[in-house]
Motif scaffolding. Structure first.
Motif, short mmCIF file in Angstrom:
data_model
loop_
_atom_site.label_atom_id
_atom_site.label_comp_id
_atom_site.label_asym_id
_atom_site.label_seq_id
_atom_site.Cartn_x
_atom_site.Cartn_y
_atom_site.Cartn_z
N CYS A 1 63.78 -74.01 -44.97
CA CYS A 1 62.65 -73.23 -44.47
C CYS A 1 63.05 -71.77 -44.32
N GLY A 2 62.10 -70.96 -43.90
CA GLY A 2 62.34 -69.54 -43.72
C GLY A 2 63.19 -69.24 -42.49
N TYR A 3 63.75 -68.05 -42.49
CA TYR A 3 64.57 -67.59 -41.36
C TYR A 3 64.27 -66.11 -41.13
N CYS A 4 64.17 -65.74 -39.88
CA CYS A 4 64.09 -64.31 -39.57
C CYS A 4 64.83 -64.02 -38.27
N ASP A 5 65.38 -62.83 -38.23
CA ASP A 5 66.11 -62.34 -37.07
C ASP A 5 65.25 -61.25 -36.45
N MET A 6 64.82 -61.44 -35.21
CA MET A 6 63.92 -60.48 -34.57
C MET A 6 64.53 -59.09 -34.49
N ASP A 7 65.81 -59.00 -34.17
CA ASP A 7 66.44 -57.67 -34.08
C ASP A 7 66.39 -56.95 -35.42
N GLU A 8 66.63 -57.68 -36.52
CA GLU A 8 66.57 -57.07 -37.85
C GLU A 8 65.16 -56.59 -38.16
N LEU A 9 64.14 -57.39 -37.79
CA LEU A 9 62.76 -56.99 -38.03
C LEU A 9 62.39 -55.75 -37.21
N ILE A 10 62.86 -55.69 -35.98
CA ILE A 10 62.57 -54.53 -35.14
C ILE A 10 63.22 -53.28 -35.73
N VAL A 11 64.46 -53.39 -36.18
CA VAL A 11 65.15 -52.26 -36.80
C VAL A 11 64.36 -51.77 -38.02
N LYS A 12 63.90 -52.71 -38.82
CA LYS A 12 63.14 -52.37 -40.02
C LYS A 12 61.82 -51.68 -39.65
N LYS A 13 61.10 -52.24 -38.68
CA LYS A 13 59.81 -51.67 -38.27
C LYS A 13 59.98 -50.28 -37.65
N ALA A 14 61.02 -50.12 -36.83
CA ALA A 14 61.23 -48.85 -36.14
C ALA A 14 61.87 -47.80 -37.03
N GLY A 15 62.55 -48.24 -38.08
CA GLY A 15 63.25 -47.30 -38.95
C GLY A 15 64.46 -46.68 -38.29
N MET A 16 65.00 -47.39 -37.30
CA MET A 16 66.21 -46.91 -36.62
C MET A 16 66.95 -48.10 -36.04
N SER A 17 68.23 -47.90 -35.73
CA SER A 17 69.05 -48.97 -35.17
C SER A 17 68.64 -49.29 -33.74
N ILE A 18 69.08 -50.43 -33.25
CA ILE A 18 68.77 -50.79 -31.86
C ILE A 18 69.35 -49.77 -30.88
N PRO A 19 70.61 -49.33 -31.05
CA PRO A 19 71.09 -48.28 -30.14
C PRO A 19 70.23 -47.02 -30.18
N GLU A 20 69.73 -46.66 -31.37
CA GLU A 20 68.86 -45.48 -31.48
C GLU A 20 67.53 -45.71 -30.77
N ILE A 21 66.98 -46.91 -30.88
CA ILE A 21 65.73 -47.23 -30.19
C ILE A 21 65.94 -47.09 -28.68
N PHE A 22 67.02 -47.68 -28.17
CA PHE A 22 67.32 -47.60 -26.74
C PHE A 22 67.48 -46.14 -26.31
N GLU A 23 68.18 -45.35 -27.13
CA GLU A 23 68.47 -43.97 -26.77
C GLU A 23 67.23 -43.08 -26.81
N THR A 24 66.42 -43.23 -27.85
CA THR A 24 65.28 -42.31 -28.03
C THR A 24 63.99 -42.79 -27.39
N LYS A 25 63.78 -44.10 -27.36
CA LYS A 25 62.50 -44.62 -26.84
C LYS A 25 62.65 -45.43 -25.57
#
Length: 166
Positions: A26-50
């Protein structure tokens, strides 16, 4: 039906999630990877800027969005701390708490600069966070999975427990 894997950072959500998807075909997805893709920035960058609040809202929105996903979803370590997220995930699938001991998790996350919460805290602070989060994972999941075996053993146990077939 979606199977949402939750638990503390480093408990094995990604590894076990990929194993399960492969075993079940079946399919697989990683929420953190999807968030990084949607935001266009890394998780540390999201935490730092937003900020963390913005990141948590992105997780909540994504859980709702993934309601129709047919496969395995590896949630971020904080996704199922929110009771409403647990309810939303359970409405559309099954939420499994991957329960690994703190020391196991810590060995896997120590020094990981891509995990802003882990990178900014001491071992003692992370253990306190683990202990604080533990009852929330239990409350917001439908099943606790003991993660003391190998990832493949744990994956096969989950399949057998949920009576899933390829």
């Amino acid at each position: 039906m979606a199977i949402f894997l939750c638990g503390f950072m480093g408990c094995g959500k990604t590894t076990i999630g990929k194993n399960l998807a492969k075993l079940l075909g079946c399919g697989y997805c990683d929420m953190d990877e999807l968030i990084v893709k949607k935001a266009g920035m890394s998780i540390p960058e999201i935490f730092e800027t937003k900020g963390e609040k913005h990141f948590r809202q992105m997780e909540s929105d994504l859980i709702i969005e993934l309601g129709n996903f047919k496969g395995i979803v590896s949630c971020g370590g904080g996704a199922m701390l929110n009771e409403q997220n647990g309810k939303n995930a359970a409405e559309n699938g099954t939420v499994l708490f991957l329960d690994a001991p703190f020391e196991t998790c810590y060995k896997r996350i120590a020094g990981d600069s891509n995990r802003p919460i882990a990178a900014s805290r001491t071992k003692e602070q992370l253990e306190e966070l683990y202990n604080e989060r533990y009852p929330k994972y239990l409350k917001n999941s439908g099943m606790r999975v003991d993660c003391s075996g190998t990832p493949m053993e744990i994956s096969k146990y989950i399949i057998q427990s949920l009576k899933l077939k390829k």
